[in-house]
Design an enzyme around this catalytic site. Structure first.
Site, PDB file in Angstrom:
ATOM      1  N   SER A 193      -6.381   2.160 -18.232  1.00 20.50           N
ATOM      2  CA  SER A 193      -7.664   2.534 -17.619  1.00 20.50           C
ATOM      3  C   SER A 193      -8.146   3.923 -18.009  1.00 20.50           C
ATOM      4  CB  SER A 193      -7.554   2.432 -16.090  1.00 20.50           C
ATOM      5  OG  SER A 193      -6.609   3.349 -15.597  1.00 20.50           O
ATOM      6  N   LYS A 242      -8.956   4.976  -6.418  1.00 24.23           N
ATOM      7  CA  LYS A 242      -9.512   5.923  -7.376  1.00 24.23           C
ATOM      8  C   LYS A 242     -10.752   6.610  -6.811  1.00 24.23           C
ATOM      9  CE  LYS A 242      -7.610   3.560 -11.422  1.00 24.23           C
ATOM     10  NZ  LYS A 242      -7.872   2.786 -12.633  1.00 24.23           N
ATOM     11  N   THR A 255       4.157  -0.949   8.583  1.00 22.81           N
ATOM     12  CA  THR A 255       5.200  -1.394   9.524  1.00 22.81           C
ATOM     13  C   THR A 255       4.667  -1.457  10.949  1.00 22.81           C
ATOM     14  OG1 THR A 255       6.861  -0.369   8.087  1.00 22.81           O
ATOM     15  CG2 THR A 255       7.545  -0.950  10.317  1.00 22.81           C
ATOM     16  N   GLY A 307       0.825  -1.202   0.000  1.00 25.42           N
ATOM     17  CA  GLY A 307       0.000   0.000   0.000  1.00 25.42           C
ATOM     18  C   GLY A 307       0.860   1.253   0.000  1.00 25.42           C
ATOM     19  N   GLY A 331       2.678   5.606   4.668  1.00 25.95           N
ATOM     20  CA  GLY A 331       1.935   6.264   5.739  1.00 25.95           C
ATOM     21  C   GLY A 331       0.621   5.631   6.117  1.00 25.95           C
TER      22      GLY A 331
END
Length: 777
Positions: A681, A724, A366, A359, A362
């Site tokens: 796309s 999106k 982790t 991903g 932030g």
């Protein structure tokens, strides 16, 4: 007192015999090998006369061994008498000559048959006899020192020297026994009187003494070092014997290692290796480098947590509470961990999952791994692989190298003191590759459940079981991870957070962290939702919450400064935070919502979250060319070509004059030209902009769209739907057109994420155009 040194008067022209690697002094007898015909004829001529020849040394460079020329001969040589000659079978002759006196060459005469020299008759020279005696005494003292070392001079040398009385004869005798280079010997030959010659000999002998002293110091230092090691070894052995007699147990490091080999639950392979290395250590000198290498290896091998496991926490409720308290959202990852705990409760020998949390930065990948370790009750260790390009970082170095170390995974096992820790492999998508190997390929063994039960580290030298370790990798971009490595991991996508989720995370976690870092636990400022909303919408535009956390800490720092300087408590509001943080970093882009001809809103996925792209199309007079700008990739260019083809094929449907395709150029541009863009796309977005420019109909600016287009006009499914939708929401767009086949993906997305957004599902491009193309003005 001076002494006259009378010299014989030699003939003015003499044959030359060049000498190589030797300088002949007066009274010195030397054998010479002559092969050159010119020189042989000169010798034969001398034998018919007074048997006198001139011996001239040749000057040569160090590495040159070729023939010599007249120009290579020195100007001062020695007139010599031929004592004997002997003919050789190969046509050469062997000459035995004795030096008589020095001579200066005025001219070298090189004829066809002879090589001769015109020489100057030497005059009588004088020298200081008293000084010569003093010089000879100093030289003899040096000779005695050198003879005592057994160097340079033979045992009979001093006995013969003591029988010679004349200073010049003593000098010649010493010169004949010195080991001189051609340059040194020629320099001595060219001395103009005996005193200067004796000074030169003294300097040569002094250098020899100094050279010997330096060599002796080096030998003594080496001997002292060896003697010290032997002495320490002898004393250590004596100490052992004394302690044994007294019944005291000596301090023996090897005993501790031997005891560990006996008591630790080592594998059979590890026990054999440890025993073998221990025997080698006992036979090796304790202070040697090899002993240090063996001991370090044994300490690592026996320091690993063989048979040490932490018990997993199988209390599902407790684990769920820990995960929920530390992280908001990320439901898919949490569910997978709770599934694993449920299986572990029923079957303790089940395979440990290998997860990859992928991903944008932030979003908490982790920190989620750390929370999972806490929920499971396992030890935690993090390995960052960003920028690692050496295979030895994974598999370890071989012990033959200086400074060799085990690989990072064996180090992690040792430091975590458990054979089943949770290891976070951070930034696995940023592994490098070089001529030192491919670390990604080396990771295949670590992350394969069928292989990692016998992982081999080059430094450790035995197999170690990693199958009980839980590996959680993190990545931003899965496309950079090699296919075989990606296949070994279970991918869990962590998308960015919606506005409402960021508000919750800020209230639950970020504010408390900022207050703690700034020491404001007892004097906490208040952050209402309006302030947080403004921070999210006007100062950050990110998938995660890292930048939001920084701005909150910045406000807390301003509050702390005001509190310390003037005991003032700042009340933050949406109207005054610009005073503390500066003007808004992100403007509300109202132009996105305006209806324009040839401008459509597209949605794109990036490793750092969703993005909104405005695609612009403009017609201009030309000859039917298609211009594409904005640093577009090959796939996106092909999408534009497909859209043009569809528009040409259906020109009648949209009442487009065919002349527009031949007499006008079409320029398509995607802003942010410095950022590379690619992917299929944007197909329907490109077609909408193209048809808007060709028909002169504006596009409804409140719509954003995404979908791949084929030549039949079908809208095909896309990826990154959640990111999106989030991007559309961040930009305030309330209508999003997506392919109908992506409707199934909504089941994995929280409904809160798309609250307030009208999702329009389409099957073909005509449905898209009916929504976005506005009537002709």
């Amino acid at each position: 007192m001076t002494h006259n040194q009378t010299e014989e008067t030699p003939a003015s022209i003499l044959p030359i015999i060049p000498t190589i690697d030797v300088v002949v002094f007066p009274h010195m007898v030397v054998p010479l090998l002559v092969l050159d015909e010119k020189i042989i004829k000169g010798v034969e001529q001398a034998m018919q006369g007074d048997k006198k020849v001139l011996l001239l040394a040749a000057q040569q460079s160090e590495n040159y061994h070729g023939p010599i020329g007249v120009q290579d001969l020195f100007k001062i040589g020695t007139v010599s008498t031929i004592m004997r000659i002997m003919n050789l079978p190969d046509g050469g002759i062997k000459v035995l000559a004795q030096g008589v006196e020095k001579a200066l060459v005025e001219e070298v005469i090189s004829g066809q048959d002879l090589l001769q020299a015109k020489i100057t008759e030497t005059s009588t020279t004088t020298y200081d006899e008293k000084k010569a005696e003093y010089q000879l005494r100093n030289i003899q003292a040096l000779i005695e020192r050198i003879s005592a070392t057994g160097r340079l001079f033979s045992p009979d040398f001093q006995a013969i020297l003591s029988q010679i009385q004349e200073p010049d004869r003593i000098t010649d005798f010493i010169l004949s026994h010195l080991d001189l280079s051609v340059q040194q010997a020629q320099a001595l030959l060219e001395k103009d009187n005996l005193n200067n010659l004796l000074d030169g000999i003294y300097d040569v002998l002094s250098q020899e003494v100094e050279s010997y002293n330096v060599q002796e110091r080096i030998r003594n230092n080496t001997r002292d070092s060896i003697n010290k090691s032997q002495r320490e070894y002898y004393l250590r052995e004596q100490m052992k014997a004394i302690q044994k007699e007294l019944g005291e147990e000596g301090e023996n490091e090897n005993d501790d290692l031997r005891e560990k080999v006996k008591t630790l639950p080592l594998t059979e392979e590890a026990k054999l290796e440890a025993t073998r290395q221990l025997r080698r250590l006992e036979k090796t000198a304790p202070d040697s480098m090899e002993a240090t290498v063996i001991r370090n290896h044994l300490e690592l091998l026996l320091g690993l947590p063989w048979g040490v496991f932490t018990k997993d926490n199988t209390d599902i409720k407790t684990a769920k509470t820990i995960l929920e308290s530390n992280h908001f959202g990320l439901d898919e990852a949490k569910d997978r961990i709770l599934d694993f705990l449920s299986i572990r409760f029923l079957n303790e020998s089940s395979h440990t999952p290998i997860l990859c949390l992928a991903g944008p930065p932030g979003v908490g990948k982790t920190s989620l791994g750390e929370s999972i370790a806490k929920a499971l009750g396992r030890k935690y260790f993090r390995i960052s692989l960003g920028g690692v390009y050496d295979e030895c970082e994974i598999r370890g170095h071989r012990r033959t190298y200086v400074g060799a170390l085990p690989g990072r995974f064996i180090q992690a096992i040792k430091k975590s003191e458990s054979s089943n820790p949770l290891i976070i492999i951070d930034e696995i998508d940023k592994l490098g590759m070089s001529n030192r190997g491919d670390p990604a390929a080396a990771l295949l063994e670590v992350l394969d459940p069928e292989q990692n039960h016998s992982f081999y580290d080059n430094y450790l030298g035995v197999h170690f079981d990693l199958s009980k370790v839980m590996f959680i990798a993190t990545a931003n971009d899965l496309s950079t991870i090699p296919g075989p490595l990606r296949d070994r991991m279970e991918i869990i996508q962590l998308s960015g957070y919606a506005h409402e989720e960021k508000l919750e995370i800020a209230e639950r976690h970020l504010i408390q962290r900022a207050l703690k870092n700034c020491g404001l636990n007892n004097n906490a400022p208040e952050f209402n939702r309006n302030v947080l909303s403004k921070l999210i919408t006007s100062y950050t535009r990110e998938a995660g919450v890292r930048e939001l956390g920084r701005y909150l800490q910045k406000l807390c720092a301003k509050y702390a400064r005001a509190l310390v300087e003037s005991n003032e408590k700042i009340a933050f509001s949406e109207n005054n935070i610009e005073h503390y943080l500066g003007p808004c970093k992100i403007s509300q882009e109202t132009f996105i919502h305006s209806n324009k001809i040839g401008v459509s809103n597209g949605l794109a996925w990036t490793p750092y979250g969703g993005e909104l792209l405005q695609i612009e199309a403009v017609l201009m007079r030309g000859n039917g060319r298609l211009l594409l700008t904005g640093q577009l990739g090959d796939v996106m260019k092909e999408s534009a070509q497909a859209a043009i083809t569809y528009a040409k094929a259906h020109a009648d449907l949209f009442t487009i004059d065919a002349k527009l395709f031949n007499e006008y150029d079409l320029h398509i541009h995607v802003p942010a030209g410095a950022v590379p863009k690619d992917g299929p796309s944007a197909g329907i977005t490109l077609l909408s902009a193209i048809l808007s420019a060709l028909t002169g109909r504006a596009i409804n600016g409140s719509y954003a769209m995404t979908g791949e287009l084929n030549l039949q006009g079908n809208v095909l499914p896309i990826g990154g739907l959640k990111e999106k939708i989030l991007a559309a929401k961040q930009f305030g767009l309330h209508h999003v057109i997506i392919p109908k086949q992506n409707a199934r993906d909504l089941s994995t997305i929280s409904q809160k994420l798309y609250e307030g957004i009208n999702l329009v599902f389409v099957d073909n491009v005509e449905e898209v155009l009916n929504h976005v193309l506005m009537p002709q003005a």
